[in-house]
Design a protein around this motif. Sequence first.
Motif, PDB file in Angstrom:
ATOM      1  N   LYS A  42       0.832  -1.210   0.000  1.00  0.00           N
ATOM      2  CA  LYS A  42       0.000   0.000   0.000  1.00  0.00           C
ATOM      3  C   LYS A  42       0.864   1.257   0.000  1.00  0.00           C
ATOM      4  N   ALA A  43       1.906   1.273   0.813  1.00  0.00           N
ATOM      5  CA  ALA A  43       2.770   2.449   0.883  1.00  0.00           C
ATOM      6  C   ALA A  43       3.486   2.682  -0.448  1.00  0.00           C
ATOM      7  N   ALA A  44       3.982   1.606  -1.058  1.00  0.00           N
ATOM      8  CA  ALA A  44       4.683   1.744  -2.337  1.00  0.00           C
ATOM      9  C   ALA A  44       3.732   2.236  -3.427  1.00  0.00           C
ATOM     10  N   ALA A  45       2.499   1.698  -3.449  1.00  0.00           N
ATOM     11  CA  ALA A  45       1.525   2.129  -4.450  1.00  0.00           C
ATOM     12  C   ALA A  45       1.158   3.598  -4.264  1.00  0.00           C
ATOM     13  N   LEU A  46       0.922   4.009  -3.034  1.00  0.00           N
ATOM     14  CA  LEU A  46       0.581   5.407  -2.761  1.00  0.00           C
ATOM     15  C   LEU A  46       1.721   6.344  -3.137  1.00  0.00           C
ATOM     16  N   ALA A  47       2.942   5.959  -2.795  1.00  0.00           N
ATOM     17  CA  ALA A  47       4.096   6.791  -3.142  1.00  0.00           C
ATOM     18  C   ALA A  47       4.239   6.911  -4.654  1.00  0.00           C
ATOM     19  N   SER A  48       3.960   5.828  -5.379  1.00  0.00           N
ATOM     20  CA  SER A  48       4.043   5.863  -6.837  1.00  0.00           C
ATOM     21  C   SER A  48       3.007   6.810  -7.422  1.00  0.00           C
ATOM     22  N   ILE A  49       1.789   6.761  -6.908  1.00  0.00           N
ATOM     23  CA  ILE A  49       0.740   7.664  -7.387  1.00  0.00           C
ATOM     24  C   ILE A  49       1.067   9.107  -7.030  1.00  0.00           C
ATOM     25  N   ALA A  50       1.643   9.310  -5.848  1.00  0.00           N
ATOM     26  CA  ALA A  50       1.949  10.657  -5.372  1.00  0.00           C
ATOM     27  C   ALA A  50       3.030  11.334  -6.186  1.00  0.00           C
ATOM     28  N   VAL A  51       3.791  10.571  -6.979  1.00  0.00           N
ATOM     29  CA  VAL A  51       4.807  11.181  -7.839  1.00  0.00           C
ATOM     30  C   VAL A  51       4.146  12.167  -8.804  1.00  0.00           C
ATOM     31  N   ALA A  52       2.969  11.781  -9.327  1.00  0.00           N
ATOM     32  CA  ALA A  52       2.233  12.678 -10.221  1.00  0.00           C
ATOM     33  C   ALA A  52       1.713  13.886  -9.447  1.00  0.00           C
ATOM     34  N   ALA A  53       1.110  13.637  -8.285  1.00  0.00           N
ATOM     35  CA  ALA A  53       0.620  14.716  -7.416  1.00  0.00           C
ATOM     36  C   ALA A  53       0.153  14.085  -6.116  1.00  0.00           C
ATOM     37  N   PRO A  54       0.562  14.620  -4.975  1.00  0.00           N
ATOM     38  CA  PRO A  54       0.123  14.042  -3.700  1.00  0.00           C
ATOM     39  C   PRO A  54      -1.388  13.986  -3.537  1.00  0.00           C
ATOM     40  N   TRP A  55      -2.103  14.970  -4.100  1.00  0.00           N
ATOM     41  CA  TRP A  55      -3.559  14.937  -3.936  1.00  0.00           C
ATOM     42  C   TRP A  55      -4.184  13.749  -4.669  1.00  0.00           C
ATOM     43  N   LEU A  56      -3.526  13.296  -5.762  1.00  0.00           N
ATOM     44  CA  LEU A  56      -4.017  12.112  -6.453  1.00  0.00           C
ATOM     45  C   LEU A  56      -3.926  10.886  -5.545  1.00  0.00           C
ATOM     46  N   ALA A  57      -2.817  10.776  -4.833  1.00  0.00           N
ATOM     47  CA  ALA A  57      -2.653   9.651  -3.906  1.00  0.00           C
ATOM     48  C   ALA A  57      -3.677   9.729  -2.783  1.00  0.00           C
ATOM     49  N   ALA A  58      -3.973  10.935  -2.308  1.00  0.00           N
ATOM     50  CA  ALA A  58      -4.966  11.095  -1.247  1.00  0.00           C
ATOM     51  C   ALA A  58      -6.348  10.655  -1.721  1.00  0.00           C
ATOM     52  N   VAL A  59      -6.695  11.011  -2.940  1.00  0.00           N
ATOM     53  CA  VAL A  59      -7.994  10.611  -3.496  1.00  0.00           C
ATOM     54  C   VAL A  59      -8.038   9.104  -3.723  1.00  0.00           C
ATOM     55  N   ALA A  60      -6.950   8.545  -4.274  1.00  0.00           N
ATOM     56  CA  ALA A  60      -6.894   7.106  -4.494  1.00  0.00           C
ATOM     57  C   ALA A  60      -7.008   6.341  -3.186  1.00  0.00           C
ATOM     58  N   PHE A  61      -6.366   6.848  -2.146  1.00  0.00           N
ATOM     59  CA  PHE A  61      -6.426   6.196  -0.840  1.00  0.00           C
ATOM     60  C   PHE A  61      -7.847   6.214  -0.284  1.00  0.00           C
ATOM     61  N   THR A  62      -8.527   7.335  -0.448  1.00  0.00           N
ATOM     62  CA  THR A  62      -9.913   7.435   0.009  1.00  0.00           C
ATOM     63  C   THR A  62     -10.802   6.437  -0.722  1.00  0.00           C
ATOM     64  N   ALA A  63     -10.625   6.330  -2.033  1.00  0.00           N
ATOM     65  CA  ALA A  63     -11.426   5.383  -2.809  1.00  0.00           C
ATOM     66  C   ALA A  63     -11.152   3.943  -2.378  1.00  0.00           C
ATOM     67  N   ALA A  64      -9.891   3.624  -2.091  1.00  0.00           N
ATOM     68  CA  ALA A  64      -9.547   2.273  -1.655  1.00  0.00           C
ATOM     69  C   ALA A  64     -10.181   1.953  -0.310  1.00  0.00           C
ATOM     70  N   GLN A  65     -10.210   2.931   0.587  1.00  0.00           N
ATOM     71  CA  GLN A  65     -10.841   2.731   1.887  1.00  0.00           C
ATOM     72  C   GLN A  65     -12.347   2.501   1.729  1.00  0.00           C
ATOM     73  N   ILE A  66     -12.971   3.236   0.828  1.00  0.00           N
ATOM     74  CA  ILE A  66     -14.401   3.060   0.580  1.00  0.00           C
ATOM     75  C   ILE A  66     -14.692   1.666   0.041  1.00  0.00           C
ATOM     76  N   LEU A  67     -13.957   1.256  -0.978  1.00  0.00           N
ATOM     77  CA  LEU A  67     -14.201  -0.042  -1.601  1.00  0.00           C
ATOM     78  C   LEU A  67     -13.852  -1.189  -0.658  1.00  0.00           C
ATOM     79  N   GLY A  68     -12.826  -0.995   0.183  1.00  0.00           N
ATOM     80  CA  GLY A  68     -12.471  -2.032   1.143  1.00  0.00           C
ATOM     81  C   GLY A  68     -13.601  -2.322   2.111  1.00  0.00           C
ATOM     82  N   ARG A  69     -14.256  -1.285   2.581  1.00  0.00           N
ATOM     83  CA  ARG A  69     -15.355  -1.483   3.531  1.00  0.00           C
ATOM     84  C   ARG A  69     -16.644  -1.893   2.830  1.00  0.00           C
ATOM     85  N   THR A  70     -16.785  -1.516   1.568  1.00  0.00           N
ATOM     86  CA  THR A  70     -17.950  -1.947   0.799  1.00  0.00           C
ATOM     87  C   THR A  70     -17.950  -3.460   0.616  1.00  0.00           C
TER      88      THR A  70
END
Length: 271
Positions: free
Chosen positions: A135-163
Amino acid sequence: MASERPAPVRRPWWADDLAHAAMFLTRLPVPSPVRADRPLMHAGWAFPLIGLVTGALGGAALWIAAWAGLPLLAAALCALAVTALITGALHEDGLADLADGFGGAGTKARKVEIMRDSRVGSYGVLALILATGLKAAALASIAVAAPWLAAVAFTAAQILGRTAILPIAYFLAPATADGLGTGAGRPKAVTTGLCIALGTLLAFSLLPGIGFVAALPAAALAAVATALLARRQIGGYTGDVLGGSEQVVECLVLLALSALPAAAAGFLWPL
């Protein structure tokens, strides 16, 4: 004549369900009282909303850490630390117990016994290390483009995980006659459908376009694979299976999003 006490104000059913889900899935303060006569799974439609809250808080921690100049990997770990603190590492504990139980040989009863043991074995430790690292490696990879992208991706993953928790509990039978998985009750069809619809809608609102196309199949694949493994190993689900499935879904969603071309990041999650 003694004055009559005013009747307590009763919350709407949806607010009760949301409070019930938040009280169980997080350590966030919840206004009391919370209804005790309604099984947790009947309030499961609200699980995606809890994922939205935990993901937003963790994503904010990632963005702030990156803005403060921390390395992107450290910023990603900050997000994971914040969500673990908010949830009391509930799902991480389930993943560790699931790995220990399914990793060991023996009968169904022995596997369940291992999962109920509070001690963490080698399989559990490895599962936590791998999940956190991926998870940390994936988030860091996404954050290379922009940290806010990683924040949004993380939120979506948390939503789908609990769904994913509710459909697994709906389609599988409890593996034991007692324990958390049984005590939480069985989800209803309408509650499960509402949970899936709400989680999908929230994920789509955060990940329009290719991001949604990548994340939703990854979440479904992770949930189905965990459910099939649980049915084969112990004949159904337990609380640890549900908690562990949340972590597996998070991992696959983030890995799927991190595998998308970096050049597409600008229009995957438009501002």
